[in-house]
Design a protein around this motif. Structure first.
Motif, PDB file in Angstrom:
ATOM      1  N   UNK A  72      25.837-123.252 -34.203  1.00  0.00           N
ATOM      2  CA  UNK A  72      25.330-122.885 -35.531  1.00  0.00           C
ATOM      3  C   UNK A  72      24.851-121.442 -35.497  1.00  0.00           C
ATOM      4  N   UNK A  73      25.056-120.767 -36.591  1.00  0.00           N
ATOM      5  CA  UNK A  73      24.642-119.383 -36.678  1.00  0.00           C
ATOM      6  C   UNK A  73      23.433-119.282 -37.594  1.00  0.00           C
ATOM      7  N   UNK A  74      22.317-118.807 -37.036  1.00  0.00           N
ATOM      8  CA  UNK A  74      21.097-118.681 -37.818  1.00  0.00           C
ATOM      9  C   UNK A  74      20.946-117.277 -38.375  1.00  0.00           C
ATOM     10  N   UNK A  75      20.109-117.166 -39.401  1.00  0.00           N
ATOM     11  CA  UNK A  75      19.828-115.870 -40.020  1.00  0.00           C
ATOM     12  C   UNK A  75      18.320-115.676 -40.053  1.00  0.00           C
ATOM     13  N   UNK A  76      17.884-114.530 -39.572  1.00  0.00           N
ATOM     14  CA  UNK A  76      16.475-114.183 -39.566  1.00  0.00           C
ATOM     15  C   UNK A  76      16.292-112.914 -40.400  1.00  0.00           C
ATOM     16  N   UNK A  77      15.135-112.796 -41.021  1.00  0.00           N
ATOM     17  CA  UNK A  77      14.844-111.638 -41.876  1.00  0.00           C
ATOM     18  C   UNK A  77      13.470-111.099 -41.511  1.00  0.00           C
ATOM     19  N   UNK A  78      13.358-109.776 -41.437  1.00  0.00           N
ATOM     20  CA  UNK A  78      12.049-109.168 -41.206  1.00  0.00           C
ATOM     21  C   UNK A  78      11.913-107.881 -41.998  1.00  0.00           C
ATOM     22  N   UNK A  79      10.671-107.635 -42.438  1.00  0.00           N
ATOM     23  CA  UNK A  79      10.319-106.375 -43.085  1.00  0.00           C
ATOM     24  C   UNK A  79       9.227-105.669 -42.293  1.00  0.00           C
ATOM     25  N   UNK A  80       8.937-106.185 -41.116  1.00  0.00           N
ATOM     26  CA  UNK A  80       7.915-105.590 -40.251  1.00  0.00           C
ATOM     27  C   UNK A  80       8.457-104.312 -39.613  1.00  0.00           C
ATOM     28  N   UNK A  81       7.723-103.240 -39.727  1.00  0.00           N
ATOM     29  CA  UNK A  81       8.200-101.934 -39.240  1.00  0.00           C
ATOM     30  C   UNK A  81       8.535-101.972 -37.754  1.00  0.00           C
ATOM     31  N   UNK A  82       7.591-102.447 -36.951  1.00  0.00           N
ATOM     32  CA  UNK A  82       7.804-102.405 -35.507  1.00  0.00           C
ATOM     33  C   UNK A  82       8.972-103.292 -35.090  1.00  0.00           C
ATOM     34  N   UNK A  83       9.110-104.445 -35.734  1.00  0.00           N
ATOM     35  CA  UNK A  83      10.235-105.325 -35.407  1.00  0.00           C
ATOM     36  C   UNK A  83      11.566-104.702 -35.807  1.00  0.00           C
ATOM     37  N   UNK A  84      11.609-104.112 -36.990  1.00  0.00           N
ATOM     38  CA  UNK A  84      12.844-103.453 -37.434  1.00  0.00           C
ATOM     39  C   UNK A  84      13.228-102.343 -36.469  1.00  0.00           C
ATOM     40  N   UNK A  85      12.274-101.521 -36.116  1.00  0.00           N
ATOM     41  CA  UNK A  85      12.554-100.410 -35.202  1.00  0.00           C
ATOM     42  C   UNK A  85      12.998-100.924 -33.838  1.00  0.00           C
ATOM     43  N   UNK A  86      12.350-101.986 -33.362  1.00  0.00           N
ATOM     44  CA  UNK A  86      12.704-102.554 -32.065  1.00  0.00           C
ATOM     45  C   UNK A  86      14.131-103.073 -32.056  1.00  0.00           C
ATOM     46  N   UNK A  87      14.501-103.843 -33.081  1.00  0.00           N
ATOM     47  CA  UNK A  87      15.847-104.413 -33.134  1.00  0.00           C
ATOM     48  C   UNK A  87      16.901-103.308 -33.248  1.00  0.00           C
ATOM     49  N   UNK A  88      16.629-102.292 -34.056  1.00  0.00           N
ATOM     50  CA  UNK A  88      17.582-101.201 -34.230  1.00  0.00           C
ATOM     51  C   UNK A  88      17.838-100.447 -32.917  1.00  0.00           C
ATOM     52  N   UNK A  89      16.850-100.430 -32.044  1.00  0.00           N
ATOM     53  CA  UNK A  89      16.964 -99.656 -30.806  1.00  0.00           C
ATOM     54  C   UNK A  89      17.288-100.525 -29.580  1.00  0.00           C
ATOM     55  N   UNK A  90      17.381-101.825 -29.774  1.00  0.00           N
ATOM     56  CA  UNK A  90      17.577-102.755 -28.670  1.00  0.00           C
ATOM     57  C   UNK A  90      19.069-103.005 -28.450  1.00  0.00           C
TER      58      UNK A  90
END
Length: 369
Positions: free
Chosen positions: A1-19
């Protein structure tokens, strides 16, 4: 199954973009709506779609690294600095011409004209192509959206066929007679297939002006709606670069992006399984009060305005960010220096897009002091 997660948290967004454990979202990802995946299978004709590989926008290393390395030199700090005088010339000319227009549209007559002129010159494309380039960009922008209508999709695909034909012919000409421009760099490199060359030529074109048009339009609306901030800028012109950063933070041209987990990832006390989709609200992150106090206050003096994620972050950070910042600073200052009492002539007409925030038309009244 493919899940979908959503975040608007700045640090989380920045972390995922750079990971590096996350990659860009492929067009066939199972979390995307079935009609979207079906359309891709039925209409992928090798056209230079910004939202499909081999566009640099939706490829990962090592291909992304190859593409970016080839064109990165043209967007280096040194290269962009050499464009400052030319950008100022174009901006001044456009501002001057506005005065002779009884009811100018600051999208069609100003915000669109400056970035398309500059990116066309960077790519070595002729001036008489500007209107065609703008038409292609306008029809292609919805391809970066989800849930567009069949009619809109077909119109975009038809224009992409024109884009492909034009760049095939143009790159053939550059292969025979190379010039000193970015597209000649692409054709001189025998690592790239012709499809890769055309796809990334089209990306450089669209990315070189689409978001800047939107940034300028959004900025004009914000500044006319906040006359106190315009007064600050008139008194302290050195604030203009920071004002552009605050415009990008407060009302950036791209609202959301996404990434896919390449492996099981534990982040923020959450297990994200391999293949799961993470949607990142850039607009939400740029309004995170933990990073930007009183985030819905438009403040051109905000000390950390430049920490926004409007240009994404990490390896997919916008290649043309320096160019966009410089164009925004020069163009908006030139406009409001000449017309400090500029006012909107009725509500600007929004572009019917969801993820890209933009205006289609912006009639104004000019006042020359």
């Amino acid at each position: 199954m493919s899940g979908v997660y959503v975040t608007a948290d700045y640090e989380l967004c920045r972390l995922v973009l750079r990971d590096r454990r996350f990659s860009v979202v492929p067009p066939f990802h199972p979390a995307l709506p079935k009609p979207v995946r079906w359309l891709v299978t039925k209409t992928d004709l090798g056209l230079p779609n910004l939202g499909e590989p081999p566009s640099m926008l939706v490829t990962d290393p090592p291909d992304h690294t190859r593409y970016r390395r080839l064109v990165g030199q043209a967007f280096s700090p040194k290269a962009i600095a050499t464009l400052e005088k030319r950008i100022a010339e174009v901006a001044d000319d456009l501002v001057e011409r506005l005065e002779s227009n009884p009811r100018p549209d600051l999208i069609g007559d100003f915000s669109a004209q400056l970035p398309v002129t500059i990116i066309a010159e960077i790519l070595g494309l002729p001036a008489d192509m500007h209107s065609t380039l703008l038409k292609w960009g306008d029809s292609g922008a919805p391809l970066l959206e989800r849930g567009l209508s069949w009619t809109t999709y077909r119109h975009a695909i038809e224009d992409l066929a024109e884009v492909k034909q034009y760049f095939d012919q143009h790159l053939d000409g550059l292969t025979a007679e190379p010039r000193d421009d970015v597209l000649s760099m692409l054709v001189r490199n025998d690592e790239l297939t012709r499809r890769e060359q055309v796809a990334n030529a089209a990306l450089l074109l669209d990315a070189g002006f689409l978001t800047t048009v939107n940034m300028l339009g959004n900025g004009i609306v914000l500044l006319t709606n906040h006359p106190d901030q315009l007064e600050l800028l008139a008194a302290q012109p050195g604030l203009w670069p920071n004002a552009v950063e605050e415009i990008l933070r407060y009302d950036g041209p791209v609202r959301m992006t996404g990434r896919v987990a390449n492996c099981d990832v534990d982040i923020a006390d959450q297990r994200i399984e391999s293949g799961n989709l993470v949607l990142l609200s850039l607009a939400g992150a740029n309004s995170d009060p933990a990073v930007f106090p009183d985030p819905r206050k438009f403040d051109v003096t905000r000390e950390n305005a430049a920490e926004h994620l409007a240009f994404s972050s990490g390896i997919h950070g916008c290649l043309g960010a320096r160019l966009a910042r410089l164009e925004g600073t020069i163009a908006l200052r030139a406009l409001f220096d000449r017309y400090p009492n500029l006012s909107l002539d009725g509500p600007p007409v929004p572009h019917p897009l969801r993820n890209l925030h933009a205006y289609r038309c912006m009639p104004v009244e000019l006042s020359v002091d």
